[in-house]
Write a protein that holds these residues in place. Structure first.
Motif, PDB file in Angstrom:
ATOM      1  N   ILE A 259       4.217  -6.303   1.877  1.00  0.00           N
ATOM      2  CA  ILE A 259       3.055  -6.629   1.030  1.00  0.00           C
ATOM      3  C   ILE A 259       1.851  -6.915   1.919  1.00  0.00           C
ATOM      4  O   ILE A 259       1.944  -7.698   2.867  1.00  0.00           O
ATOM      5  N   HIS A 260       0.735  -6.285   1.619  1.00  0.00           N
ATOM      6  CA  HIS A 260      -0.504  -6.506   2.352  1.00  0.00           C
ATOM      7  C   HIS A 260      -1.488  -7.274   1.465  1.00  0.00           C
ATOM      8  O   HIS A 260      -1.439  -7.180   0.241  1.00  0.00           O
ATOM      9  N   THR A 261      -2.387  -7.989   2.096  1.00  0.00           N
ATOM     10  CA  THR A 261      -3.439  -8.713   1.385  1.00  0.00           C
ATOM     11  C   THR A 261      -4.794  -8.119   1.763  1.00  0.00           C
ATOM     12  O   THR A 261      -5.107  -7.993   2.957  1.00  0.00           O
ATOM     13  N   SER A 262      -5.584  -7.755   0.761  1.00  0.00           N
ATOM     14  CA  SER A 262      -6.906  -7.179   0.986  1.00  0.00           C
ATOM     15  C   SER A 262      -7.890  -7.818   0.016  1.00  0.00           C
ATOM     16  O   SER A 262      -7.491  -8.487  -0.943  1.00  0.00           O
ATOM     17  N   THR A 263      -9.169  -7.593   0.252  1.00  0.00           N
ATOM     18  CA  THR A 263     -10.189  -8.162  -0.626  1.00  0.00           C
ATOM     19  C   THR A 263     -11.265  -7.138  -0.958  1.00  0.00           C
ATOM     20  O   THR A 263     -11.456  -6.148  -0.251  1.00  0.00           O
ATOM     21  N   ALA A 264     -11.951  -7.411  -2.038  1.00  0.00           N
ATOM     22  CA  ALA A 264     -13.166  -6.666  -2.405  1.00  0.00           C
ATOM     23  C   ALA A 264     -14.121  -7.662  -3.044  1.00  0.00           C
ATOM     24  O   ALA A 264     -13.689  -8.643  -3.671  1.00  0.00           O
ATOM     25  N   THR A 265     -15.409  -7.458  -2.860  1.00  0.00           N
ATOM     26  CA  THR A 265     -16.404  -8.350  -3.454  1.00  0.00           C
ATOM     27  C   THR A 265     -17.028  -7.690  -4.666  1.00  0.00           C
ATOM     28  O   THR A 265     -17.234  -6.475  -4.702  1.00  0.00           O
TER      29      THR A 265
ATOM     30  N   PRO B 227       0.822  -1.218   0.000  1.00  0.00           N
ATOM     31  CA  PRO B 227       0.000   0.000   0.000  1.00  0.00           C
ATOM     32  C   PRO B 227       0.851   1.260   0.000  1.00  0.00           C
ATOM     33  O   PRO B 227       1.998   1.257   0.471  1.00  0.00           O
ATOM     34  N   ALA B 228       0.303   2.336  -0.521  1.00  0.00           N
ATOM     35  CA  ALA B 228       1.023   3.620  -0.568  1.00  0.00           C
ATOM     36  C   ALA B 228       1.365   4.113   0.827  1.00  0.00           C
ATOM     37  O   ALA B 228       2.351   4.835   1.022  1.00  0.00           O
ATOM     38  N   THR B 229       0.581   3.690   1.826  1.00  0.00           N
ATOM     39  CA  THR B 229       0.796   4.154   3.204  1.00  0.00           C
ATOM     40  C   THR B 229       1.760   3.258   3.985  1.00  0.00           C
ATOM     41  O   THR B 229       2.042   3.511   5.151  1.00  0.00           O
ATOM     42  N   GLU B 230       2.288   2.204   3.350  1.00  0.00           N
ATOM     43  CA  GLU B 230       3.168   1.250   4.028  1.00  0.00           C
ATOM     44  C   GLU B 230       4.618   1.727   3.983  1.00  0.00           C
ATOM     45  O   GLU B 230       5.265   1.713   2.931  1.00  0.00           O
ATOM     46  N   ALA B 231       5.110   2.147   5.151  1.00  0.00           N
ATOM     47  CA  ALA B 231       6.465   2.705   5.219  1.00  0.00           C
ATOM     48  C   ALA B 231       7.544   1.629   5.136  1.00  0.00           C
ATOM     49  O   ALA B 231       8.657   1.885   4.672  1.00  0.00           O
TER      50      ALA B 231
END
Length: 359
Positions: free
Chosen positions: A194-200, A186-190
């Motif tokens: 790597i982050h994992t996210s979801t959308a339906t 994410p742009a906010t990750e200093a």
């Protein structure tokens, strides 16, 4: 084994329709003419493929006879395998064309995208998915109309609902339904982790008034000032509409327009399509206990597709297909994915003898 009797019946019906469409009785009746034209258009590719197949069979038969001729044997020995391969390919195409059509395939479609697990990053990914769908629709010359939009505080969308109109929209977008998972920094990750996210992503055929009858007494309608980002004009007018369908408890909100009447009309569109999808799901579940729900709970394990940005990779878990062109897919280049999913569905239909399968 091709159903020759069925193909011959289709051919007879096609010729009958061509004759009827020239008759004064049909020409003077626009409704009947439209219906027959639509049926003729559906049958035309089947008849054309059947004619090509018969022509190939004729050429193959002639070549086999020519094998006994010393002057022609060498020539036909080279040509015959190519004709047989083309014959087999065309026979498979004819079988696919004979598969039962989903009556929803030609409908316009309501797409609902919601952020899932992952907080603000999930909302940003939901916005990326909506842009992907819009770019794909743009390439198909479809129209996308936002029905409701709820923005997240740091950007992205908590929810976006849109109506997509055009030719055979549902037949293409139906394969996008499910939980989509993203793996990226994410742009906010200093720390660069790597982050994992979801959308339906839910895909529903647009319902006509005749498809779903809604009694006014079953509706609870409330009006409020629109909230969230959108400018002063949106925020200060009492135009936001919320409709609750009392029998199902289903709630639809719409605040995208300044006009209360337009928001109500859009909300009713969404409600009708959700109720149609609910009824169709009930019917399918009555026929088969194997039906998967369209969206699930948005947990990371219930995914249909993974988007891995560091590796420029997309994997569709339903068919085990991996493509290393994530950048192009996010720009709406979905044809290869959708074609593979369609082919997989057609193969399942053929395996089941042409009977409808559960999506």
């Amino acid at each position: 084994m091709l159903p020759i009797a069925k193909l011959e019946a289709v051919e007879r019906r096609f010729k009958e329709l061509e004759h009827l469409l020239c008759s004064p009785a049909v020409l003077s009746d626009p409704t009947q003419m439209t219906r027959m034209n639509r049926e003729r258009t559906e049958l035309e590719p089947v008849v054309a493929a059947f004619n090509r197949l018969r022509e190939l069979e004729r050429r193959i038969a002639e070549d086999r006879e020519a094998l006994s001729d010393p002057e022609l044997a060498e020539l036909v020995e080279a040509e015959l395998p190519e004709l047989e391969v083309e014959r087999d390919r065309l026979a498979n195409e004819v079988q696919i064309l004979l598969l039962p059509k989903d009556p929803n395939d030609a409908r316009n479609t309501i797409v609902e995208i919601r952020s899932g697990e992952g907080g603000e990053e999930a909302a940003l990914f939901a916005a990326d998915l909506f842009r992907m769908v819009c770019r794909y629709a743009e390439g198909k010359r479809w129209k996308v109309e936002i029905l409701n939009l709820s923005e997240a505080s740091a950007g992205g969308y908590k929810e976006v609902i849109a109506l997509v109109t055009g030719q055979d929209v549902y037949s293409h977008l139906r394969y996008e339904a499910g939980v989509h998972r993203v793996q990226r920094v994410p742009a906010t990750e200093a720390q660069g982790r790597i982050h994992t996210s979801t959308a339906t992503l839910a895909v529903m055929p647009e319902a006509d008034d005749v498809d779903v009858q809604i009694d006014d007494k079953d509706l609870e309608i409330s009006i409020a000032a629109s909230g969230g980002p959108g400018g002063q004009g949106v925020n200060t007018t009492n135009s936001a509409v919320q409709i609750k369908h009392i029998p199902t408890g289903m709630i639809v909100k719409c605040q995208d327009e300044r006009s209360q009447l337009k928001n109500k009309s859009k909300a009713m569109k969404v409600l009708r399509s959700r109720l149609l999808e609910l009824e169709q799901r009930r019917q399918e579940e009555a026929l088969s206990a194997e039906r998967r729900t369209m969206v699930g709970t948005a947990e990371r394990a219930q995914k249909v597709r993974t988007y891995n940005f560091p590796q420029n990779r997309v994997t569709d878990h339903r068919i085990g297909l991996t493509l290393h062109k994530l950048d192009r897919i996010m720009e709406g280049d979905l044809e290869e994915l959708i074609a593979a999913l369609r082919a997989h569905r057609q193969a399942e239909l053929l395996q089941r003898g042409g009977q409808a399968i559960v999506a």
